[in-house]
Design an enzyme around this catalytic site. Structure first.
Site, PDB file in Angstrom:
ATOM      1  N   ASP A 192      -4.456  -8.699  -4.022  1.00 30.17           N
ATOM      2  CA  ASP A 192      -4.603  -9.780  -3.054  1.00 30.17           C
ATOM      3  C   ASP A 192      -4.837 -11.120  -3.746  1.00 30.17           C
ATOM      4  O   ASP A 192      -4.338 -12.147  -3.299  1.00 30.17           O
ATOM      5  CB  ASP A 192      -5.763  -9.479  -2.097  1.00 30.17           C
ATOM      6  CG  ASP A 192      -5.324  -8.520  -1.005  1.00 30.17           C
ATOM      7  OD1 ASP A 192      -4.216  -8.712  -0.473  1.00 30.17           O
ATOM      8  OD2 ASP A 192      -6.075  -7.588  -0.692  1.00 30.17           O
ATOM      9  N   CYS A 199      -9.799  -3.663 -10.039  1.00 34.13           N
ATOM     10  CA  CYS A 199      -9.316  -2.453  -9.370  1.00 34.13           C
ATOM     11  C   CYS A 199      -7.939  -2.663  -8.737  1.00 34.13           C
ATOM     12  O   CYS A 199      -7.410  -1.765  -8.092  1.00 34.13           O
ATOM     13  CB  CYS A 199     -10.317  -1.951  -8.333  1.00 34.13           C
ATOM     14  SG  CYS A 199     -10.531  -3.090  -6.964  1.00 34.13           S
ATOM     15  N   GLU A 202     -11.085 -11.178  -4.400  1.00 34.11           N
ATOM     16  CA  GLU A 202      -9.645 -11.076  -4.162  1.00 34.11           C
ATOM     17  C   GLU A 202      -9.100 -12.264  -3.380  1.00 34.11           C
ATOM     18  O   GLU A 202      -7.965 -12.259  -2.931  1.00 34.11           O
ATOM     19  CB  GLU A 202      -9.284  -9.731  -3.515  1.00 34.11           C
ATOM     20  CG  GLU A 202     -10.119  -9.305  -2.349  1.00 34.11           C
ATOM     21  CD  GLU A 202      -9.741  -7.916  -1.831  1.00 34.11           C
ATOM     22  OE1 GLU A 202      -8.748  -7.328  -2.278  1.00 34.11           O
ATOM     23  OE2 GLU A 202     -10.463  -7.427  -0.947  1.00 34.11           O
ATOM     24  N   HIS A 245       0.814  -1.215   0.000  1.00 33.56           N
ATOM     25  CA  HIS A 245       0.000   0.000   0.000  1.00 33.56           C
ATOM     26  C   HIS A 245       0.847   1.265   0.000  1.00 33.56           C
ATOM     27  O   HIS A 245       0.394   2.324  -0.432  1.00 33.56           O
ATOM     28  CB  HIS A 245      -0.996  -0.033   1.161  1.00 33.56           C
ATOM     29  CG  HIS A 245      -2.127  -0.967   0.866  1.00 33.56           C
ATOM     30  ND1 HIS A 245      -2.161  -2.247   1.327  1.00 33.56           N
ATOM     31  CD2 HIS A 245      -3.206  -0.823   0.064  1.00 33.56           C
ATOM     32  CE1 HIS A 245      -3.238  -2.845   0.855  1.00 33.56           C
ATOM     33  NE2 HIS A 245      -3.895  -2.010   0.087  1.00 33.56           N
TER      34      HIS A 245
END
Ligand code: PEP
Ligand code: MG
Length: 590
Positions: A466, A513, A442, A200
């Site tokens: 993920d 996404c 995910e 992230h």
């Protein structure tokens, strides 16, 4: 890993995660703990070291009591009592006596003496049969880390929001919460020892448009604040003391980039449509409400992923319903009539909230995160669902749940959503009863039970970051195994294809996404596999659109058909590369 380039310079190579080139002085944050050095004391120094030990224990006790007080106030007495175990460690006479003995008898400096004793104890505790004692090992680790930090006197916490001068930040790790604080005007770039493309921190760097390199292994330990460096976010390189020749060469790269950006500006207002008229929806990923301007400027069609975690970090207590409502409403109104897909809280993994006492876990990415956390912390979840529903009355709001791993979680979340709707209805509070609700796909289990999920939602959003880590068992944060993190692995492509086919068979739409959607090389493959929407960070939207407008859907489908038959991830990746190079060579000149 350092090597030499031109005479007098050193170069560190890592993983490029956010494009751009910058140069400037570096600021080192948090030196890694292995920097504790052993020093032999003179007789005269011993009393001073003993006094430092005493003072540090007192300081640490005060810090722990303060944290305990905050946690008790914000979350409750039960969570606050976790810190009793930390206080007990600080009162352990044996730990103190053994450290004192090493300082007195062997004349070893206090940091090293304490580290030696603490490690001996932690290892012994971690290896005993008794489960209760084994658990104490992690308390021991936590507290001793705090004592060591205090002893080493880590440079006083740098205020990342207000940096005094422009700099390039180098850190062992830069957590998402720290990255979110960075003073954008002063931070020219950043680099970390650990991390990977989909951590992230890397995602935030792209969102903030800060050039960044991760996975530099030991740069933060070897470099010093104030050194002059050049950071190349295209190739994942940090050059220390760059020569004039190197600076000149990089000047050319920057000029080429400026020319490309000029070209990309032309497509901003255009639709993402292929040469043979296949329309792709291109939306943006955002982390903060204020990012809506960037979404518009990038020419995205709304927000495909609003990561709400960033409303929760760097604060003492979670935001309440009203505060969240204002934030979601602001985004919805700013982009109306375009959609804003709000993802419910995805706490956990590498996104930890300072305001909540979430226990340290052995495998945080497999632990108490996202929907699992929300379904237990019902008050927090309920406040968020109500805030999102209320915002749905003010714009084109959609909502999705992260980390769904099976039908039960989806049913429970939907049941709570229905309850929230009932409450709002009873209170005459407006909301859109037909707000679309989606499930993120995910986990491999979600992809495999997509048919059950599809009957209960209005869309899917593939979280490939993920999905790849869970399917391939490759930690998305770990630079040591970054080479195994393969988006073109046949297992991943089959799961994507299965998800897209299942969505369409159930008449719902499907988006991607994850960061795969923001990698131009992967774009033809994804649309060839049948996804309807791609959602990427605003800074990448123009490139993706430029590429889509130079592609044919027929060639994208041929590529996907080839990939689904092929057994080799690298062969598939090479084909993807060939196609994009041919379609849009200008994008890949660097
Ligand atoms: C993903 O996993 O691909 C995703 C979009 O969610 P996050 O990166 O926030 O985990
Ligand atoms: Mg995810």
């Amino acid at each position: 890993m350092a090597e030499r380039l031109h005479e007098g310079e050193r170069i560190f190579r890592g993983i490029p995660v956010s494009t751009g080139v910058c140069r400037g002085k570096i600021l080192i944050l948090d030196k890694p703990r292995h920097m504790v050095v052993q020093r032999q004391l003179s007789d005269a120094e011993v009393p001073g070291e003993l006094e430092r030990l005493d003072n540090t224990f007192r300081q640490t006790r005060q810090q722990v009591l303060e944290v305990q007080r905050k946690v008790t106030e914000s979350v409750g007495a039960e969570q606050g009592s976790i810190f009793d175990a930390h206080l007990l460690v600080l009162e352990d006479p044996v730990l103190i006596e053994e450290t004192v003995k090493l300082i007195r008898e062997q004349k070893i400096n206090v940091e090293h003496a304490f580290q030696t004793v603490a490690e001996r104890y932690t290892t012994a505790l971690a290896n005993v049969d008794d489960e209760y004692l084994r658990e104490r090992a992690s308390d021991m680790r936590d507290v001793t880390a705090r004592v060591l930090n205090n002893l080493i006197g880590h440079e006083e916490e740098v205020d990342l929001r207000h940096l005094k001068e422009p700099c390039i930040i180098i850190a062992h790790d830069l957590t998402p919460s720290k990255t979110a604080l960075l003073d954008r005007r002063q931070v020219l770039g950043f680099a970390t020892d650990i991390g990977s493309k989909t951590s992230h921190t890397a995602i935030m760097a792209r969102s903030l448009r800060i050039p960044a390199v991760v996975g530099l292994k030991n740069a933060s330990g070897e470099l010093k604040t104030g050194q002059f460096v050049l950071l190349d976010g295209f190739n994942g390189v940090v050059v220390i003391h760059p020569t004039d020749q190197t600076l000149f060469e990089y000047g050319q790269i920057v000029r080429r980039q400026a020319t490309l950006e000029e070209k990309l500006r032309e497509v901003v207002g255009q639709p993402a449509v292929t040469l043979d008229n296949h329309r792709v929806c291109l939306s943006a990923n955002v982390e903060q409400v204020g990012d809506t301007d960037a979404v518009k400027a990038a020419g995205a069609e709304g927000i495909g992923l609003f990561r709400t975690e960033y409303l929760f970090i760097n604060r003492d207590a979670p935001p309440g319903e009203e505060e969240q409502f204002q934030a979601y409403r602001q985004a919805a109104v700013a982009l109306k009539p375009q959609p804003v897909v709000i993802r419910t809280l995805d706490l956990g993994g590498d996104k930890l909230l300072s305001s909540l006492a979430v226990p340290t876990e052995m495998n945080p990415f497999l632990g108490w995160r996202a929907i699992r956390f929300c379904l237990e912390q019902v008050d927090i979840f309920r406040a968020q669902l109500r805030a999102i529903l209320r915002a749905s009355a003010e714009g084109n709001v959609k909502m999705m749940y992260p980390m769904i791993s099976g039908l039960d979680e989806l049913n429970q979340a939907n049941a709570l959503l229905a309850k929230c709707k009932d409450e709002l209805r009873a209170g005459n509070v407006p909301f859109n009863d037909r707000m679309e609700v989606g499930a993120m796909i995910e986990t491999p289990s979600a992809a495999l039970v997509a048919d059950s999920l599809a009957r209960r939602v209005q869309f899917f959003s593939l979280g490939t970051n993920d999905l790849i880590q869970y399917t391939l068992a490759v930690d998305r944060m770990n630079e040591k195994i970054a080479h195994l993190y393969e988006p073109t692995h046949p297992a991943i492509l089959r799961l994507i294809k299965h998800t897209a086919d299942t969505a369409h068979a159930n008449k719902i739409w499907v988006s991607v996404c994850g960061e795969m959607a923001g990698d131009p090389v992967m774009v033809p493959l994804l649309i060839g596999l049948g996804v309807d929407e791609l959602s990427a960070t605003p800074s990448l939207i123009a490139q993706i659109k430029y590429l889509i407008r130079r592609l044919k859907i027929t060639e994208a489908r041929e590529l996907a058909a080839f990939a689904l038959e092929c057994e080799s991830p690298s062969e598939i990746a090479a084909r993807c590369q060939q196609l994009v190079q041919r379609a849009a060579p200008g994008l890949f000149e660097k």
